[in-house]
Design an enzyme around this catalytic site. Structure first.
Site, PDB file in Angstrom:
ATOM      1  N   ASP A 349     -71.620 -49.704  79.689  1.00  3.93           N
ATOM      2  CA  ASP A 349     -71.029 -50.396  78.551  1.00  3.93           C
ATOM      3  C   ASP A 349     -70.272 -51.644  79.024  1.00  3.93           C
ATOM      4  OD1 ASP A 349     -70.112 -50.444  75.695  1.00  3.93           O
ATOM      5  OD2 ASP A 349     -68.161 -50.192  76.655  1.00  3.93           O
ATOM      6  N   GLU A 386     -75.318 -53.354  79.814  1.00 10.62           N
ATOM      7  CA  GLU A 386     -75.040 -54.124  78.612  1.00 10.62           C
ATOM      8  C   GLU A 386     -74.390 -55.410  79.134  1.00 10.62           C
ATOM      9  OE1 GLU A 386     -73.017 -53.463  74.245  1.00 10.62           O
ATOM     10  OE2 GLU A 386     -71.835 -52.889  76.000  1.00 10.62           O
TER      11      GLU A 386
END
Length: 721
Positions: A349, A386
């Site tokens: 993330d 990401e």
């Protein structure tokens, strides 16, 4: 002969002790002792705090003697503990000087950052005792799980079809029909469903221990409780969330998660964990003491010159990932999940944060990312970034990779959404995405395998909402609809929200089929959002991070209501997995470099071999030559995809095939089900081999192959008895 280093040398309040082993950090069972080891560069003293299970007050607090400290590590062995029935924590003493980055407070009991088992908040949504001085408690893991020779599957990355899911949302709905809704066990009950759908990899949204009560509050709309549902705010990086296990109240979450992974592997399904190493649940300077802040604030967090927290995560603090000690913790965490849980990969993330130095500046050669790329234990583990963060750093196509890192390709999402809703000026971008984004990855020699393609993900509209809403509807989040992305590139097909107009609902289903067809016929790794295959809606909420209710939970009644969508999804997934020509690892040459009569890949338009690239063009076709996909000794067929995102019908001239080959129709999104898609391998021959008519906002997929000759049945001569 017994080892001398396993004998006690000290005693404290009846407990026998000796100097511990500095490594590994955390709590480790060694013979009849437990070794406790914790690192802090700036602490002046440390105390081990021991509790009997579930008891509010500790039964002993043992100071680490001077000889129990080596360098910046406090380590101690405690003998003859009933370690399955104790909980432990630490008190750290040191300066409280926030301007210099120090926030030591010896009145706080702190959780071990290397805890393998965290207890105390074991039942989802159960209000904790906020007066409890130590809520998240470390416990020693007793590891006796029988893996029965299970190992990570090591599926080639280009063969993956990823299914992104949330543990609670997947089975919490009343119609899920599972015995243990919202848990790891609930997912295990749905493995036959996942196999029928055809996905071979699940990506679990954060399953590390986190606090669902972080920023919780009643909704100002109707009073229902808003939670931290998604879990992007870790308490510990080594422990699964207790409340995600049906057995969490018995502290059996470790075994329940391992059993899920073992069962998924037995069914050919890999497991990727969504990991959050960019920040923790301790928030900014007003946040709680849980672990890192009180153990070594200056080491674990990025701090300004005045001692405040950098906030590149948008969540109050930023983990100091490229500090060598924090970097080692992250590497150890990932190694642990691979070795002890057999995890197949990780999605990171806000991974751009992992490339910032301790002052927040992007690094050209981030040590953490390089360490993960070259780590021997993680050598065959999938690493997916990401490639952006909340501080404005956007690295899609430029994320440091060393040939190992893949990326969530946000540019694929944006281009395909715009094309789907018939935007102009997007076709050149669409073409790059279809062929594996060579504009992003070819120059670095990263190949197609670097691109994880998606049109929807947990963050944003579901696929049904993408074709049902022009704007977000997040009022239920209690932030006056200010939260969530404003640029959704969505189109409601003529009506905002749910409706009973048959023509609009038919168009919406067609648009969903168009979208998944684009996804599954593009080069790269496709990722599907859980529930899209059954038409799941969040009623226009594109940021359902706090909605632990029917807004975010899958409604399994949709499986019957939208049976045509599920049928289409599972067949186009099967089609992709059947055809190697859709799963190349490296970018294609767009020419016939082996003199096979056709290039490996070719663009077409309404005229064969003549793609039209006008700025307002909404038609596009391409052909893949499966003769070039013979890397395992067996060639594939030809695949031709004609996409018409114009609102009028267009005829597409078909490329002529080699002698004996004919075009067969696999899918036509304009057709009413079940004629919209065939069983892969059973495609009927196209009547007109020279042209196909593609209706407005429709896609046709053809397969070029030799027609199967039906065997003639032998006639049996009748005889009289």
């Amino acid at each position: 002969m017994q080892r001398v280093d396993l004998f006690p040398t000290h005693e404290y309040q009846g407990l026998k002790l000796r100097t511990g082993r500095p490594y590994p950090f955390g709590a480790t069972v060694i013979g009849n002792a437990v070794n406790f080891s914790i690192y802090s560069r700036y602490a002046t003293a440390c105390t081990l705090v021991l509790f009997h299970n579930h008891e509010e007050e500790p039964f002993v607090e043992i100071p680490f003697f001077k000889e129990f400290r080596l360098g910046n590590v406090f380590s101690m062995m405690v003998f003859d503990l009933d370690y399955e029935n104790i909980e432990y924590g630490f008190r750290m003493d040191g300066p409280f000087d926030p301007q210099q980055g120090h926030r030591f407070d010896k009145t706080k009991i702190l959780m071990d950052p290397y805890s393998k088992l965290i207890v105390g908040r074991d039942v989802w949504g159960k209000q904790p005792d906020w007066n409890n001085k130590y809520q998240y408690r470390s416990r020693v893991v007793f590891d006796d799980f029988d893996w029965e020779n299970d190992l990570p599957l090591e599926t080639p990355v280009n063969d993956l079809v990823i299914y992104e899911m949330h543990v609670r949302n997947f089975t919490c709905g009343a119609a899920s029909g599972v015995k243990h809704p919202g848990t790891f066990a609930g997912i295990a009950e749905k493995i036959p469903y996942l196999k029928e759908l055809g996905v071979n990899c699940v990506e679990l949204m954060p399953i590390h221990e986190f606090d669902e009560f972080e920023n919780s509050k009643p909704s100002p709309i109707d009073g229902h409780m808003l939670y931290n549902l998604w879990g992007y705010s870790n308490v510990g990086f080594f422990a699964p969330k207790a409340a995600y296990a049906s057995t969490g109240k018995f502290s059996m979450q470790v075994d329940e998660l391992k059993n899920l992974i073992k069962q998924l592997h037995a069914n050919g399904i890999e497991v990727i964990l969504d990991v959050v190493f960019n920040h923790t649940a301790e928030g900014n300077e007003n946040g709680p003491y849980i672990s890192y802040r009180g153990i070594d604030n200056k080491t674990y967090y990025m701090l300004t010159q005045d001692g405040y927290y950098f906030n590149f995560s948008g969540c109050g603090n930023t983990l100091n990932c490229n500090n060598p000690n924090v970097r080692d913790m992250i590497v150890e965490s990932l190694r642990y999940w691979v070795t002890d849980y057999h995890v197949d990969g990780f999605r990171f993330d806000l991974a751009a944060i992992l490339g910032r130095d301790q002052n927040g500046y992007p690094m050209s050669n981030p040590p953490l990312l390089e360490s993960l790329a070259h780590d021997p234990i993680l050598g065959k583990t999938k690493l997916i970034a990401e490639a952006w963060d909340a501080g404005g750093l956007y690295q899609v196509g430029s994320f440091p990779s060393w040939g190992r890192w893949a990326e969530w390709n946000g540019k694929f999402r944006d281009a395909m959404r715009r094309f789907l809703k018939s935007d102009e000026h997007v076709l050149d971008d669409v073409k790059e995405r279809i062929i594996g984004s060579p504009d992003l990855y070819a120059s670095q020699n990263r190949g197609i395998k670097a691109s994880v393609n998606f049109i929807t993900a947990h963050d944003g509209f579901t696929m049904m909402d993408l074709v049902s809403y022009d704007g977000k509807h997040n009022e239920q989040n209690g932030e006056d609809n200010r939260d969530g992305e404003d640029r959704n590139n969505s189109w409601n097909c003529g009506w905002e929200g749910e409706c009973d107009i048959e023509s609009i609902n038919y168009l919406r289903h067609k648009q969903i089929k168009n979208a998944v067809t684009m996804l599954m016929t593009s080069q790269g790794i496709p990722m599907v959002l859980s529930g899209d295959e059954m038409g799941n809606t969040q009623w226009g909420n594109n940021n359902a991070y706090c909605q632990d209710n029917e807004i975010a939970w899958l409604d399994w009644n949709n499986l019957e209501k939208n049976a045509d969508l599920f049928n289409y999804y599972k067949k186009i997934i099967k089609f992709r997995r059947m055809h190697k020509v859709l799963r190349y690892e490296y970018h294609l040459g767009h020419n016939d470099y082996r003199n096979l009569g056709y290039p490996d890949f070719s663009w077409h338009g309404v005229k064969a071999w003549q793609p039209w690239t006008g700025y307002n063009n909404l038609t596009l076709a391409f052909m893949l030559n499966g003769q070039y996909a013979d890397y395992d000794g067996t060639p594939d067929g030809f695949i031709y995809v004609a996409m018409n995102m114009h609102w009028d019908m267009h005829g597409f001239e078909l490329p002529q095939l080699p002698e004996e080959y004919k075009w067969h129709v696999f899918a036509n999104t304009e057709m009413a089900p079940p004629a919209d898609i065939c069983e892969p391998g059973e495609e009927p021959v196209v009547e007109n081999q020279g042209e196909v008519l593609v209706a407005g906002r429709s896609i046709i997929v053809l397969v070029g192959k030799k027609p199967v000759q039906k065997k003639k049945s032998k006639k049996v001569k009748k005889t009289n008895d």
